[in-house]
Motif scaffolding. Structure first.
Motif, short mmCIF file in Angstrom:
data_model
loop_
_atom_site.label_atom_id
_atom_site.label_comp_id
_atom_site.label_asym_id
_atom_site.label_seq_id
_atom_site.Cartn_x
_atom_site.Cartn_y
_atom_site.Cartn_z
N TYR A 176 9.16 45.49 28.58
CA TYR A 176 8.96 44.32 29.43
C TYR A 176 7.58 44.35 30.07
O TYR A 176 6.90 43.32 30.20
CB TYR A 176 10.05 44.28 30.49
CG TYR A 176 9.87 43.19 31.54
CD1 TYR A 176 10.12 41.86 31.23
CD2 TYR A 176 9.48 43.51 32.84
CE1 TYR A 176 9.97 40.87 32.20
CE2 TYR A 176 9.34 42.53 33.80
CZ TYR A 176 9.58 41.21 33.48
OH TYR A 176 9.43 40.24 34.42
N GLU A 177 7.15 45.53 30.48
CA GLU A 177 5.83 45.65 31.10
C GLU A 177 4.71 45.46 30.08
O GLU A 177 3.59 45.10 30.45
CB GLU A 177 5.69 47.02 31.77
CG GLU A 177 6.62 47.23 32.95
CD GLU A 177 6.39 46.23 34.06
OE1 GLU A 177 5.24 45.83 34.26
OE2 GLU A 177 7.37 45.84 34.73
N ALA A 178 4.99 45.68 28.80
CA ALA A 178 3.93 45.62 27.78
C ALA A 178 3.70 44.22 27.24
O ALA A 178 2.58 43.90 26.83
CB ALA A 178 4.27 46.56 26.62
N VAL A 179 4.75 43.38 27.21
CA VAL A 179 4.60 42.07 26.59
C VAL A 179 3.91 41.10 27.54
O VAL A 179 3.84 41.31 28.75
CB VAL A 179 5.96 41.49 26.17
CG1 VAL A 179 6.64 42.38 25.16
CG2 VAL A 179 6.86 41.25 27.38
N GLY A 180 3.38 40.03 26.95
CA GLY A 180 2.81 38.95 27.74
C GLY A 180 3.50 37.66 27.37
O GLY A 180 4.28 37.58 26.43
N GLY A 181 3.24 36.60 28.11
CA GLY A 181 3.87 35.33 27.84
C GLY A 181 5.01 35.07 28.79
O GLY A 181 5.06 35.60 29.89
N VAL A 182 5.98 34.25 28.37
CA VAL A 182 7.11 33.89 29.22
C VAL A 182 8.21 34.93 29.07
O VAL A 182 8.78 35.10 27.99
CB VAL A 182 7.65 32.49 28.85
CG1 VAL A 182 8.85 32.14 29.71
CG2 VAL A 182 6.56 31.45 29.01
N CYS A 183 8.51 35.64 30.12
CA CYS A 183 9.57 36.64 30.11
C CYS A 183 10.16 36.73 31.51
O CYS A 183 9.66 36.11 32.45
CB CYS A 183 9.05 38.00 29.64
SG CYS A 183 7.56 38.55 30.48
N GLY A 184 11.22 37.47 31.67
CA GLY A 184 11.86 37.51 32.98
C GLY A 184 12.82 38.67 33.11
O GLY A 184 13.11 39.39 32.15
N ALA A 185 13.31 38.85 34.34
CA ALA A 185 14.27 39.91 34.65
C ALA A 185 15.44 39.29 35.40
O ALA A 185 15.24 38.51 36.33
CB ALA A 185 13.61 41.01 35.48
N ILE A 186 16.65 39.63 34.99
CA ILE A 186 17.87 39.09 35.59
C ILE A 186 18.69 40.25 36.15
O ILE A 186 19.01 41.20 35.44
CB ILE A 186 18.70 38.31 34.56
CG1 ILE A 186 17.87 37.14 33.98
CG2 ILE A 186 19.99 37.80 35.17
CD1 ILE A 186 18.54 36.44 32.82
N GLU A 187 19.01 40.17 37.44
CA GLU A 187 19.85 41.18 38.08
C GLU A 187 21.31 40.77 37.93
O GLU A 187 21.71 39.68 38.34
CB GLU A 187 19.49 41.28 39.56
CG GLU A 187 18.05 41.70 39.84
CD GLU A 187 17.80 43.16 39.52
OE1 GLU A 187 18.79 43.92 39.46
OE2 GLU A 187 16.63 43.54 39.34
N LYS A 188 22.11 41.65 37.35
CA LYS A 188 23.53 41.34 37.14
C LYS A 188 24.32 42.63 36.99
O LYS A 188 23.91 43.54 36.26
CB LYS A 188 23.70 40.48 35.89
CG LYS A 188 25.09 39.87 35.75
CD LYS A 188 25.35 38.80 36.78
CE LYS A 188 26.71 38.16 36.60
NZ LYS A 188 26.99 37.13 37.63
N GLY A 189 25.43 42.70 37.68
CA GLY A 189 26.31 43.84 37.55
C GLY A 189 25.66 45.15 37.93
O GLY A 189 25.99 46.20 37.36
N GLY A 190 24.73 45.11 38.88
CA GLY A 190 24.07 46.33 39.31
C GLY A 190 23.00 46.81 38.36
O GLY A 190 22.45 47.89 38.54
N THR A 241 19.49 45.59 35.68
CA THR A 241 18.45 44.59 35.42
C THR A 241 18.34 44.36 33.93
O THR A 241 18.18 45.30 33.15
CB THR A 241 17.10 45.06 35.97
OG1 THR A 241 17.21 45.33 37.37
CG2 THR A 241 16.03 43.99 35.75
N VAL A 242 18.46 43.10 33.53
CA VAL A 242 18.36 42.72 32.13
C VAL A 242 17.01 42.05 31.92
O VAL A 242 16.70 41.05 32.57
CB VAL A 242 19.50 41.75 31.72
CG1 VAL A 242 19.33 41.32 30.27
CG2 VAL A 242 20.85 42.41 31.94
#
Length: 401
Positions: free
Chosen positions: A214-228, A230-231
Motif C-alpha cells: 500500500y505504501e509503494a503504490v500510487g494513484g487511487v487507493c485507500g485503507a478501511i478499518e473493520k473488525g479490528g 485494516t484492509v
C-alpha cells in the motif's frame, strides 16, 4: 438454460401475487461482445485472461442485474483446456463451462436431512474431485461465504460473484458474514460492474494489498478499518464519466486497436525491451515495483485514507509521463496485479508483463475478427496453450493477422 422464478403470494404481499422471472441467455457472451458493447476494456480482458489461466482468485461484485455472472462466464474459455474447473451453484446452475473436464455441482433443498445437499457437502465433494479452479456462482448466504473462505485457504484457483456495489460494502459484508478481514488479501482482483440507465459496464476494478504494498503504490487507493483490522486496497482500472476506461498500467508499446494483430513483434516468452518494472527514470523497490521518481508529489486526501493523482498532474491512465526531453512517455504501473501473478507462477514480473502484451494483442485480434462464438474462442485459446508459436504462424500463413 436456467430460468429462475420468484413468487410473492397474497399471504405476504398485499397487492400480490407478484412474479419475477429471470431467464439466462441460451448462449454465453464472449469478451469480444462485451468490448463491442462498451462494457469492458480490452486491457482488462487481457488481465482477466492471465488470472483465469493461472488459477488466481477473481471476484465479481455488484448489485442484482449488474452483469456479474455474465462477466464471469464470458471469460471461462480462458481457463486452461486441460484444467478441471468445478462449479458450485446454490439452487440453480448458472456457470457456463466449455471444458470436457468441467464438473457442475448444485445444492438441493429437501425436508429430509438425508436427501438435502448443502454447500458444505458440495465443498467436501469438490475437494475429492481434485479441482484446479472452483467457481462459486453466488456467494451470498452464510453457507456460501463459509465455503468461499474455506476455498481461499485451500490454495485452489477461485472465481465467484457476490452482492456488494463498492469496496467499502464488500469489506463490510465479508466481515459481517464472519470471515476474517485478512482473507481478503487472498483475492487477486475484484471487478465491480454497474447497471446505469439500462447500460451495463465495468465501473471499477480493485486489488487488496498488504501494508508495505500500500505504501509503494500510487494513484487511487485507500485503507478501511473493520473488525479490528485494516484492509488496504488499490484501484486497478475504472471507467470515467466520459465512458473511457482508465487502466493503471501504461506502456508506449501497448497494442492499439488500429494495429492489433495476432502476430506481434516480440519473441514469445521474452521480456519487453523496455519494462515498467526497471529502466532509466524509474525507481524500483525490493519487489521490483516501479514508482514515479516524483513520488514526493503524491498528496494525501484530507482524511488520509485515499490518495489520488500527483499534485498538479492531469488524470491519465497508468499515470504515464513524458520524458524529460518531451519525447516518448516511459512505461509506468501503479498496481500489483502483475506481481501477484508472478508469485503464483514463480516467474519474474517482467515475464508476466510481456505475457500481458501478447495476450492483449490476441484480444485485439479477436476483436478485429469479431469472434463471438463461445466454443470457437475456447478452441482458439486451447490452440495457443498447446503451441503458441505454431498457432501464430498458422494465422500468419492464412493471412488473418
Amino acid at each position: 438454460m436456467t430460468i429462475r422464478c420468484a413468487v410473492a403470494l397474497p399471504v405476504i404481499s398485499e397487492d400480490g401475487p407478484h412474479v419475477s422471472i429471470r431467464k439466462q441467455a441460451p448462449e454465453a457472451m464472449t469478451p469480444v461482445e462485451l468490448i463491442e458493447a462498451g462494457s469492458i476494456a480490452p486491457e482488462l480482458v487481457a488481465l482477466l485472461w492471465q488470472l483465469y489461466e493461472h488459477r488466481c482468485v477473481v471476484l465479481f461484485s455488484g448489485p442484482t442485474g449488474a452483469g456479474k455472472t455474465t462477466l464471469m462466464n464470458a471469460h471461462m474459455p480462458f481457463v486452461r483446456f486441460e484444467d478441471r474447473p468445478i462449479s458450485i451453484d446454490e439452487g440453480s446452475r448458472e456457470v457456463r463451462m466449455p471444458h470436457e473436464t468441467g464438473v457442475s455441482l448444485t445444492t438441493r433443498d429437501h425436508e429430509d436431512d438425508y436427501k438435502r445437499v448443502t454447500m458444505a457437502d458440495l465443498m467436501t465433494e469438490c475437494n475429492y474431485l481434485n479441482p484446479d479452479l472452483e467457481v462459486i456462482a453466488e456467494i451470498n448466504t452464510p453457507a456460501s461465504f463459509e465455503t468461499f473462505g474455506e476455498t481461499l485457504n485451500t490454495g485452489h484457483g477461485l472465481v465467484g460473484t457476490t452482492h456488494a456495489e463498492d469496496v467499502q460494502k464488500l469489506v463490510n459484508r465479508v466481515v459481517e458474514q464472519g470471515l476474517p478481514p485478512y482473507l481478503l488479501r487472498e483475492i487477486d482482483l475484484v471487478v465491480f460492474p454497474k447497471h446505469v440507465d439500462g447500460e451495463r459496464y465495468v465501473g471499477e476494478v480493485i486489488e487488496f494489498l498488504g501494508a508495505e504494498e500500500y505504501e509503494a503504490v500510487g494513484g487511487v487507493c485507500g485503507a478501511i478499518e473493520k473488525g479490528g483490522s485494516t484492509v488496504y486496497w488499490n484501484r486497478v482500472a475504472h471507467r470515467d464519466p466520459t465512458g473511457t476506461f482508465q487502466f493503471n498500467y501504461d506502456h508506449p508499446a501497448l497494442p492499439v486497436e488500429e494495429g492489433g494483430g495476432a502476430e506481434g513483434d516480440d519473441p514469445i516468452g521474452e521480456r519487453l525491451e523496455i519494462s515498467a518494472f526497471a529502466g532509466p527514470g524509474a525507481g524500483e523497490d525490493s519487489d521490483g515495483m516501479t514508482t514515479l521518481s516524483e513520488n514526493a508529489g503524491w498528496e494525501d486526501s484530507a482524511d488520509g485514507s485515499d490518495r489520488d493523482t500527483p499534485a498538479g498532474e492531469p488524470d491519465r491512465p497508468g499515470g504515464s509521463v513524458a520524458g524529460a526531453d518531451g519525447g516518448q512517455r516511459r512505461p509506468t504501473c501503479t498496481m500489483r496485479a502483475f506481481h501477484r501473478i508472478a508469485e503464483r507462477t514463480d516467474r519474474p514480473v517482467q515475464a508476466v508483463e510481456a505475457e500481458f502484451h501478447r495476450k492483449l494483442r490476441y484480444v485485439r485480434y479477436l476483436e478485429r475478427e469479431g469472434l463471438e462464438d463461445f466454443e470457437a474462442l475456447f478452441s482458439f485459446v486451447a490452440d495457443l496453450e498447446t503451441n503458441e508459436a505454431a498457432t501464430v504462424e498458422r494465422l500468419r500463413r492464412r493471412g488473418e493477422p
